[in-house]
Design a protein around this motif. Structure first.
Motif, PDB file in Angstrom:
ATOM      1  N   TYR A 151      -4.928  -0.154  -5.441  1.00  0.00           N
ATOM      2  CA  TYR A 151      -5.922   0.721  -4.817  1.00  0.00           C
ATOM      3  C   TYR A 151      -5.320   2.057  -4.392  1.00  0.00           C
ATOM      4  N   PHE A 205      -4.634  -6.035  -4.461  1.00  0.00           N
ATOM      5  CA  PHE A 205      -5.508  -4.966  -3.986  1.00  0.00           C
ATOM      6  C   PHE A 205      -4.707  -3.718  -3.606  1.00  0.00           C
ATOM      7  N   ASP A 206      -3.812  -3.871  -2.606  1.00  0.00           N
ATOM      8  CA  ASP A 206      -3.211  -2.720  -1.927  1.00  0.00           C
ATOM      9  C   ASP A 206      -2.588  -1.679  -2.851  1.00  0.00           C
ATOM     10  N   ALA A 231       0.839  -1.199   0.000  1.00  0.00           N
ATOM     11  CA  ALA A 231       0.000   0.000   0.000  1.00  0.00           C
ATOM     12  C   ALA A 231       0.876   1.252   0.000  1.00  0.00           C
ATOM     13  N   ARG A 288      -4.966 -11.752  -6.838  1.00  0.00           N
ATOM     14  CA  ARG A 288      -5.805 -11.165  -5.798  1.00  0.00           C
ATOM     15  C   ARG A 288      -5.343  -9.761  -5.413  1.00  0.00           C
ATOM     16  N   SER A 330     -10.534  -8.139  -6.366  1.00  0.00           N
ATOM     17  CA  SER A 330     -10.585  -7.686  -4.980  1.00  0.00           C
ATOM     18  C   SER A 330     -11.142  -6.264  -4.899  1.00  0.00           C
TER      19      SER A 330
END
Lengths: 309, 273
Positions: free
Chosen positions: A248, A244-245, A134, A242, A263
């Motif tokens: 996003y 996401f971080d 992230a 999968r 995700s």
């Protein structure tokens, strides 16, 4: 000599030791806290998932879902954004896994003579693995920023212009590079260990037979590393699939939703649209897809073991 | 010649792989005025103002709260995973318990996208009041850490000669006593590594932090992204960079100190049975 193979054998071994003749209840007792924890935090949520995926529910009626059949699944399957997200995740997983393993393998083989004697050189190579994905996504907002980012700045200096990195056409490939740069060290670590675990006598025997460096690599070393390659590709595919971080925090679902992974699709259906039933039905479909992949993998693995035996 | 080429490849790889960290580190020492005219990797007037800004509590940014939340949740996530995994691993390695169902289930958990469980866990937590608490986040981080903890500890225990257990048994020790008094000290290095690796993983987790916290238990990964989204009138890049460096520092320092052991943990999941 070959530590990796030893641990593999140890965890595979299912010889009933003399020890195991103790009453089974004692062992069950030791494992019971873990089992209880898994039932509460994974088992119960799975049951909820199934119930809510078959129910009509909103944030207001969260505690009293009304069974409504397979409507949610219908909504998901009819949603083009769902299929776009599937396609994104699949492509993202495959391309990043291939890129990371290819570069990681190359680095491991080429740098081993350098690293074998100076193991501290490993630390800077492993640093990307210690940083939250992230955070890395946020950092690339800076790196690629058109006014304050060094990459556009230097491209402008050198070539007079710099592409947009995060528009609808380029975001996918930018994300591929971002993900691959962070996780290539993971593939590298696996291959580095596997490369060092190749028995020295295998190399010597080939050299005595007059094999060139290229033949040694393609006929001896790479075939011996093939199982590691398969494992690395699989793990990197799963993690890419999968994702996401970093996606996003860097672009969210992107312009027009072009960077919505599965995700992110599920997250946004739940939190942004409040489409709880749809989000959960999509979760169940994702769950079934991963189960299918895992069953297929273990079936393939079983066949390979049988073939080897 | 080839040696020089290897060094060149190594240096280029290190710079490319760490590009975002290097850029963020450089930017965190630049003044706002310099940043607009010099986005390059050179600092004309280094400043510590950004770090002073981060470490000052304002109503928009309280880094101590974020760091505290991350610390507490990660300690729970790493510690509880060990407490649950160690006895279970002992039962698997020595009692052949759960080889058919428990082990495959937990090992394959590594490959299941955890977002599947995120929504029902969100509901559960809402019902029992665990939403937006450090404990709630820590419990979920435990789930994230369990697969690797079980695999590493099962392997570590299986590597210990069974004669050790048998000798203790002859001396009259029960299963529980053997586990705590004999096995725990012997596999202590594996436990420590697993705990540190679990701490790093938990600290760096983002999805559950984003979904399960709003105010009181926000971890630093999520807090840093709030900071980007919330700043009206453009991001203060120097300050934002300092926030990211401070937030990334604890796992990075732990990881660099323990890189040998961590490397082993990272790849342990890959050599599962």
């Amino acid at each position: 000599m070959n530590r990796k193979r030893n641990t593999l054998a140890a965890s595979n071994a299912s010889h009933p030791s003399r020890f195991a003749r103790r009453p089974r209840g004692q062992w069950a007792l030791l494992a019971s806290p873990l089992i209880l924890f898994l039932l509460i935090f994974l088992g119960f949520p799975t049951v909820l998932d199934v119930i809510y995926s078959l129910s009509a529910v909103t944030f207001e009626t969260l505690r009293s879902p009304v069974l409504s059949g397979f409507g949610n699944y219908g909504d998901v399957i009819a949603d083009p954004a769902f299929w776009a997200a599937c396609w994104f995740s699949l492509r993202f997983g495959v391309i990043t896994a291939l890129a990371e393993c290819l570069v990681g393998l190359g680095l491991a083989i080429f740098l081993t003579p350098l690293l074998a004697k100076r193991s501290w050189l490993m630390a800077p190579l492993m640093l990307p693995l210690m940083v939250a994905p992230a955070m890395v996504g946020l950092m690339y907002r800076l790196v690629l920023h058109e006014f304050v980012g060094p990459v556009p700045y230097y491209l402008n200096l050198l070539f007079g212009n710099s592409p947009a990195f995060l528009d609808a056409d380029t975001a996918f490939w930018t994300l591929i590079v971002v993900e691959s740069l962070q996780w290539t060290p993971f593939a590298f670590l696996l291959f580095y260990a596997a490369y060092q675990a190749i028995p020295e006598d295998a190399r010597q025997a080939a050299q005595i037979d007059g094999a060139s460096a290229w033949q040694l690599l393609t006929r001896i070393e790479l075939p011996l590393m093939a199982p590691t390659l398969a494992v690395a590709l699989f793990i990197r595919f799963i993690d890419g699939f999968r994702v996401f971080d970093n996606v996003y925090t860097l672009v969210g679902s992107g312009p027009g939703g072009v960077t919505a992974s599965l995700s992110i699709y599920i997250y946004e259906a739940f939190f942004k649209q409040g489409a709880i039933g749809k989000a959960i039905a999509a979760s169940i479909l994702l769950f079934l897809a991963s189960l299918l992949v895992l069953v297929a993998i273990s079936w393939l693995g079983g066949r390979r073991k049988e073939a080897a035996a | 010649m080839i040696r020089a080429l290897r060094w060149l490849v190594y240096v280029v790889a290190v710079l490319a792989l760490n590009l975002p960290v290097i850029v963020t580190l450089v930017t965190s020492f630049k003044t706002g005025a310099e940043l607009t005219i010099n986005p390059g990797l050179w600092i004309n007037q280094p400043t510590l103002d950004n770090y002073l800004g981060v470490l000052t509590i304002t109503d928009r940014l309280n880094i101590y709260a974020y760091l505290g939340n991350s610390l507490l949740a990660s300690l729970i996530g790493a510690g509880l995973a060990i407490l649950l995994a160690f006895p279970a691993a002992y039962a698997v390695a020595r009692g052949e318990f759960g080889r058919k169902l428990l082990m495959p289930a937990i090992v394959n958990l590594r490959a299941v996208p955890l977002i599947i469980f995120a929504i029902p866990i969100y509901m559960m937590f809402q019902w029992v009041g665990l939403l937006d608490t450090q404990l709630g986040l820590g419990l979920i981080l435990t789930i994230v850490n369990l697969p690797l903890a079980v695999v590493v500890l099962v392997n570590a225990i299986a590597d210990v000669p069974i004669e050790l257990d048998e000798a203790a048994k002859i001396d009259g020790a029960g299963t529980f006593a053997i586990m705590v008094r004999i096995m725990r000290p012997v596999v202590r290095p594996a436990i420590v590594t697993t705990a540190i690796f679990g701490f790093i993983t938990a600290w760096n987790e983002f999805l559950f932090g984003l979904m399960l916290t709003t105010n009181n238990a926000v971890p630093v990964t999520v807090g840093a992204s709030f900071f980007f989204a919330a700043s009206g009138g453009g991001v203060q890049w120097g300050l934002a960079s300092a926030v990211m460096i401070v937030g990334a520092l604890p796992p990075a320092v732990l990881g660099l100190l323990m890189y040998r052991q961590i490397g082993g943990s990272l790849t342990a999941g890959a050599v599962k049975g």
